[in-house]
Design a protein around this motif. Structure first.
Motif: not given
Ligand code: ADP
Length: 490
Positions: A433-437, A442-443, A445-454
């Protein structure tokens, strides 16, 4: 330094201090009032006793002047009638050349009286409650035996003799007579004292009044009422403050939410642009190849070539549109609003804002390292990054048992940059997961958008800084945000 609960102690300590100071002032004021009352009573007692005692001089002087006859008439001689008029006078004795004093002590007092020219006391036995006063004159001298207890004009007495806590005594030559015993107070306390000699030179008795006020006589009801009033007032103020705090927190969360939504939209657009750009570029490449093929064989088809050229032109235009959209949402001003910001304050703000979230998850965040760290940053962007990192950590901590949840925020300087490390004791980040964080969308988490860290990474690099993630040696994840120091802006 534990943040969220720091506040309440000041309220408790401050409240206790105000309550104590007030209660002490009430106790002191009450004591002063009791002292004033005591002194007034003691002065009245002194005046009353002086008035009584001074009459004895007048009576003796009158007897000496009138020289009543020793023989009793039917109604008795004037001196024999005196005890009926003054109950405190137990007896009147006279002595002349023919009648010597029955007691040598009276003869001695007569000698003293003759010397001083005023009445004199016979040797005293004050505890017996009586004394004798002699006035030498010619041809006869007179002596009064006076009952001390009957001396006191109780009807004018300023205190209730049986219940009063004031002790009144008459003192002379080391002897004393208790006029009013005063209910004795057990234990120690404040002691009031009054000493004054009665205003009659012939009977210089010292009026001594004493009173002891112990803690049981303190104004407990008033002190308790004051303490309760302070507690109620502080509770009310605290309640109002909490309400105001909650309202401000809600407003702030709303504001951050709005900013986050705007930023997320931007990120979404950036992600879409990223996704769309590749196929568009491929379309462009393909159409260009087809164009070349058409050029070779079969013979050139002007219409086809024209159409392909148009397709290529359309594709290029589409790429341009997407490019323009991307440029428009790339927060062109990010980094433009940079100013000196104390990162510690930003962390405190975020912790304060997320206090209910932390409490709900039984997490007590620890803030460590520098007490202040000035960096160059866009305050809103910094708030948002810190907020996101803490929220992510809290979500990661939820996966472990409540007793093992630790969240540590450390501020320090590294390589000429300011660093905030957000470390949690959660499950950490899987190696794959680390390289794609930091990839958009990329998420795990269920229901995660995966935009926070980006988004956080975009914002950090926009401010000339960086955001990195790692697993801590002790377990859990560590996110490091580095920003240029204010003193040395990059
Ligand atoms: P989202 O929270 O919507 O999933 P993020 O960009 O905030 O999007 O996070 C991306 C992913 O990074 C998360 O799904 C999670 O797998 C991982 N992650 C973020 N923070 C942590 C953390 N503190 N510990 C472990 N994994 C984390």
């Amino acid at each position: 330094m534990r943040q969220p609960w720091r506040f309440s102690w000041w309220w408790v300590v401050g409240g206790a201090a105000i309550a104590l100071a007030g209660a002490a002032a009430i106790a002191r004021q009450s004591l002063e009032q009791q002292r004033a009352l005591f002194e007034t009573d003691a002065r009245i007692v002194h005046r009353l006793l002086s008035q009584q005692v001074v009459q004895h001089d007048a009576i003796l002087a009158t007897l000496a002047l009138l020289q009543p006859a020793p023989v009793a008439s039917r109604t008795g001689s004037p001196e024999q009638r005196l005890p009926a008029l003054y109950p405190r006078i137990l007896s009147v004795q006279r002595s002349d050349a023919a009648t010597p004093w029955p007691d040598p002590a009276l003869a001695e007092a007569e000698r003293l009286s003759r010397q001083s020219g005023r009445a004199a006391l016979a040797p005293l036995d004050l505890p017996s409650g009586r004394y004798r006063l002699v006035l030498a004159s010619e041809p006869a001298s007179f002596a009064l035996t006076i009952d001390l207890q009957a001396l006191v004009p109780w009807e004018e007495w300023p205190m209730a003799a049986e219940t009063s806590t004031v002790r009144v005594e008459l003192e002379h030559a080391g002897q004393r007579h208790v006029v009013q015993p005063g209910r004795l107070q057990a234990g120690t306390g404040s002691r009031f004292e009054f000493h004054k000699v009665v205003a009659a030179e012939s009977q210089p008795f010292d009026v001594v009044a004493t009173q002891t006020v112990n803690w049981r006589q303190w104004p407990w009801a008033r002190m308790l009422a004051w303490t309760l009033a302070v507690a109620a007032l502080l509770a009310a103020v605290r309640h109002l403050q909490r309400q105001r705090l909650a309202r401000r927190r809600a407003e702030e969360l709303l504001r951050l939410g709005q900013v986050a939504r705007l930023n997320t939209l931007g990120e979404l657009a950036a992600g879409m642009a990223h996704e769309l750009n590749q196929p568009l570029t491929a379309v462009l490449a393909n159409t260009q190849a087809a164009q070349r093929l058409l050029d070779d064989d079969p013979p050139e088809l002007a219409t086809a070539r024209g159409a392909m050229a148009q397709a290529a032109a359309q594709a290029r235009r589409a790429a341009e549109v997407v490019g323009r959209l991307r440029r428009a949402v790339e927060r062109p001003d990010s980094g433009g609003q940079r100013q000196v910001v104390d990162a510690v304050e930003a962390v405190r703000r975020a912790l304060h804002l997320l206090e209910p979230e932390c409490q709900r998850r039984s997490v007590a965040p620890a803030l460590e390292g520098l007490p202040a760290l000035n960096v160059m940053a866009d305050p809103v962007a910094l708030d948002q990054i810190v907020h996101n990192l803490i929220l992510n950590a809290l979500q990661a901590l939820e996966q472990g048992p409540a007793t093992q949840r630790r969240l540590t925020l450390t501020l320090r300087t590294v390589d000429g940059l300011g660093e905030l490390a957000v470390a949690d004791s959660g499950p950490g980040i899987a190696p794959e997961v680390l390289p794609r964080l930091f990839e958009p969308f990329f998420s795990t988490r269920e229901g995660g958008l995966g935009l926070g860290l980006s988004l956080c990474e975009t914002l950090a690099s926009g401010m000339g800084g960086s955001l990195s993630a790692a697993n801590a040696a002790t377990g859990g994840a560590v996110f490091r945000l580095r920003l240029p120091l204010a003193a040395n802006p990059a």
